[in-house]
Design an enzyme around this catalytic site. Structure first.
Site, PDB file in Angstrom:
ATOM      1  N   ASP A 195       2.512 -23.752   5.873  1.00 36.82           N
ATOM      2  CA  ASP A 195       1.741 -24.938   5.511  1.00 36.82           C
ATOM      3  C   ASP A 195       2.133 -26.098   6.427  1.00 36.82           C
ATOM      4  OD1 ASP A 195       0.442 -27.030   3.662  1.00 36.82           O
ATOM      5  OD2 ASP A 195       0.136 -25.188   2.525  1.00 36.82           O
ATOM      6  N   HIS A 228       1.033 -31.688   1.558  1.00 36.26           N
ATOM      7  CA  HIS A 228       0.370 -30.471   1.068  1.00 36.26           C
ATOM      8  C   HIS A 228       1.364 -29.324   0.883  1.00 36.26           C
ATOM      9  CE1 HIS A 228      -2.437 -26.980   1.261  1.00 36.26           C
ATOM     10  NE2 HIS A 228      -3.332 -27.829   0.773  1.00 36.26           N
ATOM     11  N   SER A 379      -5.782 -24.279  -2.989  1.00 34.68           N
ATOM     12  CA  SER A 379      -4.445 -24.500  -2.434  1.00 34.68           C
ATOM     13  C   SER A 379      -3.400 -24.530  -3.540  1.00 34.68           C
ATOM     14  CB  SER A 379      -4.385 -25.830  -1.681  1.00 34.68           C
ATOM     15  OG  SER A 379      -5.060 -25.759  -0.454  1.00 34.68           O
TER      16      SER A 379
END
Length: 559
Positions: A195, A228, A379
């Site tokens: 990520d 994220h 996600s």
């Protein structure tokens, strides 16, 4: 002969450009149509021998022009990094030869992967690439664009008023009771997060987070979305504070694969998979996706599979009936999103090959700088499944990721259409059931109310919390989430105010039965709505472990 090999090479090319093949054929056909008219004038002007020679020459030139144009279009894509290519070699000798001549041929090698026998290169001109491939076509397995792999677009949950946020209730939504001791869930399992990088956070405690560098550094960037990866990792393994991770004893390996522009690509993700495997990861989470692929990604999945690692990936947030890559790869555990009530999120990509759904609407997660956020999207769903795999693997020494996946799939909550389907896959993740070791458990559930769509997709009524369709019958799906077969259960039905009962067939542990309830179309058409309430009642003497899932209410309305 070399030209024939080039033609074969492009004919057999397994790039993600499959969706462009029809366009390629149309373009070739159009060019041929124009060329055939000119060829007719030439034929009338020369004799038979000359015609044969000219035909061979014209065919050769036409074929060469076609594959050069095909190569150009495969590389010059808006969905890929500009003037970059992924070069994949057939053997080590071909790889070494390319390294020796690359710069002189107009290539600059950006990254290499000896284990995947591939290189990421920047090229000076498309003509240089065409010349290189034409001269050394036997050396390559594939040469193609380095397609983008991005963080899924953040969904705007407010658009769907029906979506129920998970907030800080993830474990409850997953069927895990507050009294359950989760302190050892995930112990001994390494989960990699490919990520934007994972920031150190109190939620991970000490000694459970480390990072591996694939050329982009060890830490996250400072952009608006660079938290994220931290959010994803916290859902998997946070063990303290306001965020409750699924597997709080698991080890996390962060592999940053997003560049300064916030984007990743097929080469970097593939390289990241190899790095994760080499770091000992048995579960690899990829909450990223794109709509193109490469033989390189297939090789990376091969590498992970050979090492006993499983890959979990987000299906995408684009409301599409196709999965993003790498979720679309058949061996990857693709995950769609549901809300806290187990209903499919409106943003979630669906499609053939979807493996499972999990909560992905408004769940609490960690972010950069110690911040806590409500995190949504596939996600967020993918790491829920990654954490669940780690938890199930830690239950038994030596249990593989693939074995853990089989348990999760077999003990998922049937949703949508009966059985495995393109919207929910095997079902909605039920971690409480998956971790349950009691063979005497009794748990009957009304999983869904389903009206099948017509072949043309038309819908006459819609089921709130279910599916749309023009059928005259609602399929009521009753699932046995207990430890043994159950006979003698009863389904109590109230349909439009009219009460009835049906005997539920014998249901094996983990299986479902479908009971049909007719739709009162006269009442639906007259009043514009119709309410269906069903309750499954266990046979006498049995105490249901989860009475909350015994009942389901759906409102049908004219669309």
């Amino acid at each position: 002969m070399l030209l024939l090999v080039a033609v074969w090479f492009f004919g057999e090319w397994r790039s993600g450009a499959r969706k462009n093949q029809a366009e390629d054929r149309r373009s070739v056909a159009e060019r041929k149509s124009g060329e055939e008219g000119a060829a007719g004038e030439v034929e009338r002007a020369v004799g038979a021998d000359e015609r044969e020679g000219l035909a061979r020459l014209a065919a050769r030139e036409r074929t060469e022009a076609e594959w050069r144009d095909l190569l150009r279009r495969r590389l010059e894509r808006r969905t890929a990094r500009e003037k970059e290519a992924i070069v994949i070699f057939k053997d080590d000798e071909a790889y070494r030869k390319f390294q020796a001549r690359a710069r002189a041929a107009g290539f600059f090698i950006l990254r290499e992967s000896a284990k995947l026998r591939a290189a990421r290169v920047r090229y000076d001109t498309i003509a240089a690439v065409q010349q290189e491939v034409f001269q050394h076509v036997r050396d390559y397995e594939e040469i193609g664009a380095n397609a983008f792999v991005d963080r899924p677009v953040r969904p705007v949950i407010e658009e769907d008023g029906r979506a129920l946020a998970v907030r800080g209730e993830l474990l409850r939504v997953l069927g895990v009771g507050a009294a359950v001791d989760r302190s050892q869930w995930g112990r001994g399992v390494i989960v990699a997060v490919l990520d934007s990088g994972v920031a150190g956070d109190a939620a991970f405690g000490s000694g459970r987070l480390r990072a591996v560098d694939v050329g982009l550094g060890l830490s996250p960037g400072s952009g608006d979305d660079d938290g994220h990866g931290t959010a994803v990792a916290s859902i998997i393994a946070a063990g303290a504070g306001e965020v409750a991770g699924v597997a709080p004893a698991a080890q996390v390996v962060s592999v940053r694969v997003t560049a300064e522009d916030g984007r990743s690509d097929v080469f970097t993700v593939s390289e990241g998979i190899v790095a994760a495997v080499d770091a000992g990861a048995k579960v690899i989470n990829i909450s990223l996706g794109g709509y193109d692929t490469s033989v390189l990604l297939t090789r990376a999945v091969d590498y992970a599979e050979a090492a006993g690692a499983v890959i979990v990936a987000a299906s995408g947030n684009d409301r599409m009936t196709m999965l993003a890559w790498p979720a679309a790869e058949a061996r990857v555990i693709s995950v769609g999103a549901t809300d806290a009530a187990g209903r499919l999120a409106g943003f979630s990509n669906v499609g053939e090959g979807l493996k499972m759904t999990a909560p992905g609407v408004g769940g609490r997660a960690a972010w950069l700088g110690g911040e806590r956020v409500l995190f949504s999207g596939t996600s967020a769903s993918a790491p829920v499944v990654s954490g669940a795999l780690a938890a199930v693997m830690s239950q038994k020494a030596g249990r593989s990721g693939r074995e853990a996946w089989e348990i999760l799939a077999a003990r998922s909550d049937d949703a949508g259409a009966p059985g495995t389907d393109a919207e929910y896959g095997a079902g909605v993740l039920d971690l409480g059931w998956a971790m349950e070791g009691n063979p005497a458990r009794v748990d009957l559930a009304v999983s869904s109310h389903w009206i099948e769509r017509t072949a043309d997709g038309a819908a006459g009524v819609s089921v709130v919390g279910g599916a749309s369709g023009a059928g005259e019958v609602v399929d009521v799906v009753v699932q046995n989430r207990g430890g043994f077969a159950v006979a003698g259960a009863v389904l109590e039905i109230e349909a439009g105010g009219v009460k009835s009962r049906q005997v539920v067939p014998v249901i094996a542990a983990g299986a479902s039965a479908v009971l049909k309830v007719p739709v009162d179309r006269i009442r639906v058409d007259a009043e514009g709505h119709w309410v269906l309430r069903t309750v499954v009642v266990a046979p006498g003497g049995m105490s249901d472990a989860v009475p909350e899932n015994n009942e389901r209410v759906s409102g049908l309305r004219v669309k």
